[in-house]
Write a protein that holds these residues in place. Sequence first.
Motif, PDB file in Angstrom:
ATOM      1  N   UNK A 141      47.295 -25.420 -45.025  1.00  8.67           N
ATOM      2  CA  UNK A 141      46.142 -24.728 -44.450  1.00  8.67           C
ATOM      3  C   UNK A 141      45.559 -25.608 -43.361  1.00  8.67           C
ATOM      4  N   UNK A 142      45.444 -25.070 -42.149  1.00  5.53           N
ATOM      5  CA  UNK A 142      44.947 -25.839 -41.009  1.00  5.53           C
ATOM      6  C   UNK A 142      43.625 -25.265 -40.510  1.00  5.53           C
ATOM      7  N   UNK A 143      42.653 -26.155 -40.352  1.00  2.00           N
ATOM      8  CA  UNK A 143      41.375 -25.805 -39.726  1.00  2.00           C
ATOM      9  C   UNK A 143      41.328 -26.517 -38.380  1.00  2.00           C
ATOM     10  N   UNK A 144      41.357 -25.744 -37.276  1.00  3.24           N
ATOM     11  CA  UNK A 144      41.255 -26.324 -35.933  1.00  3.24           C
ATOM     12  C   UNK A 144      39.784 -26.259 -35.524  1.00  3.24           C
ATOM     13  N   UNK A 145      39.185 -27.407 -35.243  1.00  5.38           N
ATOM     14  CA  UNK A 145      37.747 -27.457 -35.012  1.00  5.38           C
ATOM     15  C   UNK A 145      37.419 -28.557 -34.000  1.00  5.38           C
ATOM     16  N   UNK A 146      36.125 -28.705 -33.686  1.00  2.00           N
ATOM     17  CA  UNK A 146      35.661 -29.795 -32.823  1.00  2.00           C
ATOM     18  C   UNK A 146      34.181 -30.050 -33.104  1.00  2.00           C
ATOM     19  N   UNK A 147      33.730 -31.248 -32.826  1.00  2.01           N
ATOM     20  CA  UNK A 147      32.334 -31.605 -33.106  1.00  2.01           C
ATOM     21  C   UNK A 147      31.361 -30.849 -32.209  1.00  2.01           C
ATOM     22  N   UNK A 148      31.848 -30.392 -31.032  1.00  7.35           N
ATOM     23  CA  UNK A 148      30.979 -29.689 -30.091  1.00  7.35           C
ATOM     24  C   UNK A 148      30.935 -28.179 -30.339  1.00  7.35           C
ATOM     25  N   UNK A 149      31.692 -27.704 -31.307  1.00  9.23           N
ATOM     26  CA  UNK A 149      31.815 -26.264 -31.562  1.00  9.23           C
ATOM     27  C   UNK A 149      30.840 -25.831 -32.649  1.00  9.23           C
ATOM     28  N   UNK A 150      29.783 -25.081 -32.271  1.00  8.53           N
ATOM     29  CA  UNK A 150      28.771 -24.644 -33.225  1.00  8.53           C
ATOM     30  C   UNK A 150      29.327 -23.865 -34.403  1.00  8.53           C
ATOM     31  N   UNK A 151      30.142 -22.817 -34.188  1.00  6.90           N
ATOM     32  CA  UNK A 151      30.714 -22.061 -35.307  1.00  6.90           C
ATOM     33  C   UNK A 151      31.591 -22.928 -36.215  1.00  6.90           C
ATOM     34  N   UNK A 152      32.287 -23.913 -35.624  1.00  4.43           N
ATOM     35  CA  UNK A 152      33.119 -24.823 -36.430  1.00  4.43           C
ATOM     36  C   UNK A 152      32.248 -25.637 -37.382  1.00  4.43           C
ATOM     37  N   UNK A 183      29.274 -24.897 -38.419  1.00  2.00           N
ATOM     38  CA  UNK A 183      28.663 -24.008 -39.414  1.00  2.00           C
ATOM     39  C   UNK A 183      29.610 -23.750 -40.585  1.00  2.00           C
ATOM     40  N   UNK A 184      30.918 -23.677 -40.298  1.00  2.00           N
ATOM     41  CA  UNK A 184      31.910 -23.393 -41.335  1.00  2.00           C
ATOM     42  C   UNK A 184      32.450 -24.656 -42.015  1.00  2.00           C
ATOM     43  N   UNK A 185      32.149 -25.821 -41.477  1.00  2.00           N
ATOM     44  CA  UNK A 185      32.729 -27.056 -42.025  1.00  2.00           C
ATOM     45  C   UNK A 185      32.397 -27.289 -43.495  1.00  2.00           C
ATOM     46  N   UNK A 186      31.164 -27.082 -43.953  1.00  2.04           N
ATOM     47  CA  UNK A 186      30.904 -27.263 -45.396  1.00  2.04           C
ATOM     48  C   UNK A 186      31.782 -26.362 -46.267  1.00  2.04           C
ATOM     49  N   UNK A 187      32.007 -25.130 -45.819  1.00  2.00           N
ATOM     50  CA  UNK A 187      32.860 -24.212 -46.580  1.00  2.00           C
ATOM     51  C   UNK A 187      34.313 -24.688 -46.581  1.00  2.00           C
ATOM     52  N   UNK A 188      34.741 -25.238 -45.438  1.00  3.72           N
ATOM     53  CA  UNK A 188      36.112 -25.735 -45.346  1.00  3.72           C
ATOM     54  C   UNK A 188      36.297 -26.976 -46.217  1.00  3.72           C
ATOM     55  N   UNK A 189      35.304 -27.846 -46.222  1.00  2.61           N
ATOM     56  CA  UNK A 189      35.380 -29.036 -47.067  1.00  2.61           C
ATOM     57  C   UNK A 189      35.355 -28.662 -48.553  1.00  2.61           C
ATOM     58  N   UNK A 190      34.624 -27.596 -48.886  1.00  2.00           N
ATOM     59  CA  UNK A 190      34.614 -27.120 -50.281  1.00  2.00           C
ATOM     60  C   UNK A 190      36.001 -26.633 -50.688  1.00  2.00           C
ATOM     61  N   UNK A 209      43.766 -16.616 -39.377  1.00  2.00           N
ATOM     62  CA  UNK A 209      43.173 -16.289 -40.673  1.00  2.00           C
ATOM     63  C   UNK A 209      41.677 -16.022 -40.560  1.00  2.00           C
ATOM     64  N   UNK A 210      41.106 -15.320 -41.563  1.00  2.00           N
ATOM     65  CA  UNK A 210      39.645 -15.170 -41.589  1.00  2.00           C
ATOM     66  C   UNK A 210      38.981 -16.504 -41.885  1.00  2.00           C
ATOM     67  N   UNK A 211      37.696 -16.612 -41.602  1.00  4.05           N
ATOM     68  CA  UNK A 211      36.944 -17.838 -41.878  1.00  4.05           C
ATOM     69  C   UNK A 211      36.911 -18.105 -43.378  1.00  4.05           C
ATOM     70  N   UNK A 212      36.621 -19.352 -43.793  1.00  3.44           N
ATOM     71  CA  UNK A 212      36.578 -19.681 -45.223  1.00  3.44           C
ATOM     72  C   UNK A 212      35.720 -18.696 -46.009  1.00  3.44           C
ATOM     73  N   UNK A 213      36.339 -18.063 -47.005  1.00  2.00           N
ATOM     74  CA  UNK A 213      35.678 -16.994 -47.741  1.00  2.00           C
ATOM     75  C   UNK A 213      36.531 -16.654 -48.955  1.00  2.00           C
ATOM     76  N   UNK A 214      36.055 -15.714 -49.750  1.00  2.00           N
ATOM     77  CA  UNK A 214      36.837 -15.257 -50.889  1.00  2.00           C
ATOM     78  C   UNK A 214      38.132 -14.601 -50.413  1.00  2.00           C
TER      79      UNK A 214
END
Length: 428
Positions: free
Chosen positions: A313-324, A326-333, A410-415
């Motif tokens: 499972x790959x999460x492509x993100x960046x520190x400057x990306x607001x939506x990234x 916002x979703x980081x806690x869910x991805x870390x979970x 894929x959809x964002x981290x979710x059920x």
Amino acid sequence: MIENNSIDIDTLYIHNAITEQILARIPLNSSKKEFKFHIKEATLAEISANSIKKSPLIVVSPGAKKIITVDSFGLETKHSIVDSLANYLLTSTNQMFFVYDKIIFAQDNPRAVLALFDSLIQARDELLNEHKIDLTEDEIGILKYQNKARAYSFLMFYGRIMKKYAPTDSFFNFIENIENNNIYTKSLPNNVLYKYEIQFLREKDSIDSIISFLEYIEEEAKQKDIQEFLKAFYLKDVMEHPSYWRKHEKLFTTNTVKEAIQRERKNAYAYLFKNATNSFFSSRKGIKGYDFSATKLDSTKIKLSDLKGKLILIDVWATWCGPCIAQRPNMLALAQKYKNNPNIAVLLISVDKSIEKWKKYVKQTNPNNYGIELIISDGTSKEFGDRYFVKSIPRYILIDKNGIIIDANLPEPSMALEEIIRTELQKM
């Protein structure tokens, strides 16, 4: 004319601000100070160099003269009223979000939002008229188009993406003011395409195929050149920015894209969608995933193939990306949930340019080292971004134990995402 005060830059590039097509290459190691290049029509452009990727907007047109300064502060044109006005149109639109944020974002008041941007268009039009005597016909033409287009671009985003208004909603009646066949359409074409989408859906309720929408563009855009440009830009934009084209996204399958490419093979602007289609096909389900290399926090390297045998499972993100963020806690979970499962690896791949900034942020937000933190510096501009079609982030990708792409969008981290992962793990 070039005024060069930098020893670190050897070549300047002038490129179309919308298509990124290179219009001119200017060698700075030449003894010449004046350079000429041919251009057919007024175009919104930017200047770039090896160490400076963007400049303020410039307007290039047949017969125009520019003085470009090159120094440690960047690239810019001197004494150019048209360029100053082009950048004013851009920045004044952006300033609206901060000055009137409570009206635009905190309330559901579409009439007020429409009124705000109507007043902005009017005020800017008055300013353009004051400078009309100092501008060529081409320059005032492209600025007048940009004035409305910048405002309408936000109104389209507000109505289509933020509020998700139905095409039949009266909010979108401003599309009557969007000109179909203005010769300056190519300086910001999205609005015209969105207008066609709204009109199409008002007439037919749904879009049943890519081809039917291409045919609709041909019906509405009377000028052949604009028609060809809009069709090519549409194909490029839906593939690169599917989240802006929700009613079209599912229509873009391997077979339908091949059909559209074949149909438009003689399009004069086919180069616009060529790279997008190559990336589109390389990121499809069932294709072998590109074997990228990424850097870990300890500066060692890891390749995708090193993890063969695991679901990835790959999460492509960046520190400057607001939506990234916002979703980081869910991805870390999610990464925490699977930390002891030997059949899955969670890769958190940053595409930041600054490795130090990435390391600092990771240490602050992931002290327990859940998942595998990685960086591919400026990854969206490299082969990784091309091969996985990473045109916007966050992006979530799932790859099977044999390195085959299961889903690159894929959809964002979710059920829903967890259910996809659970199903794939059961297959192993």
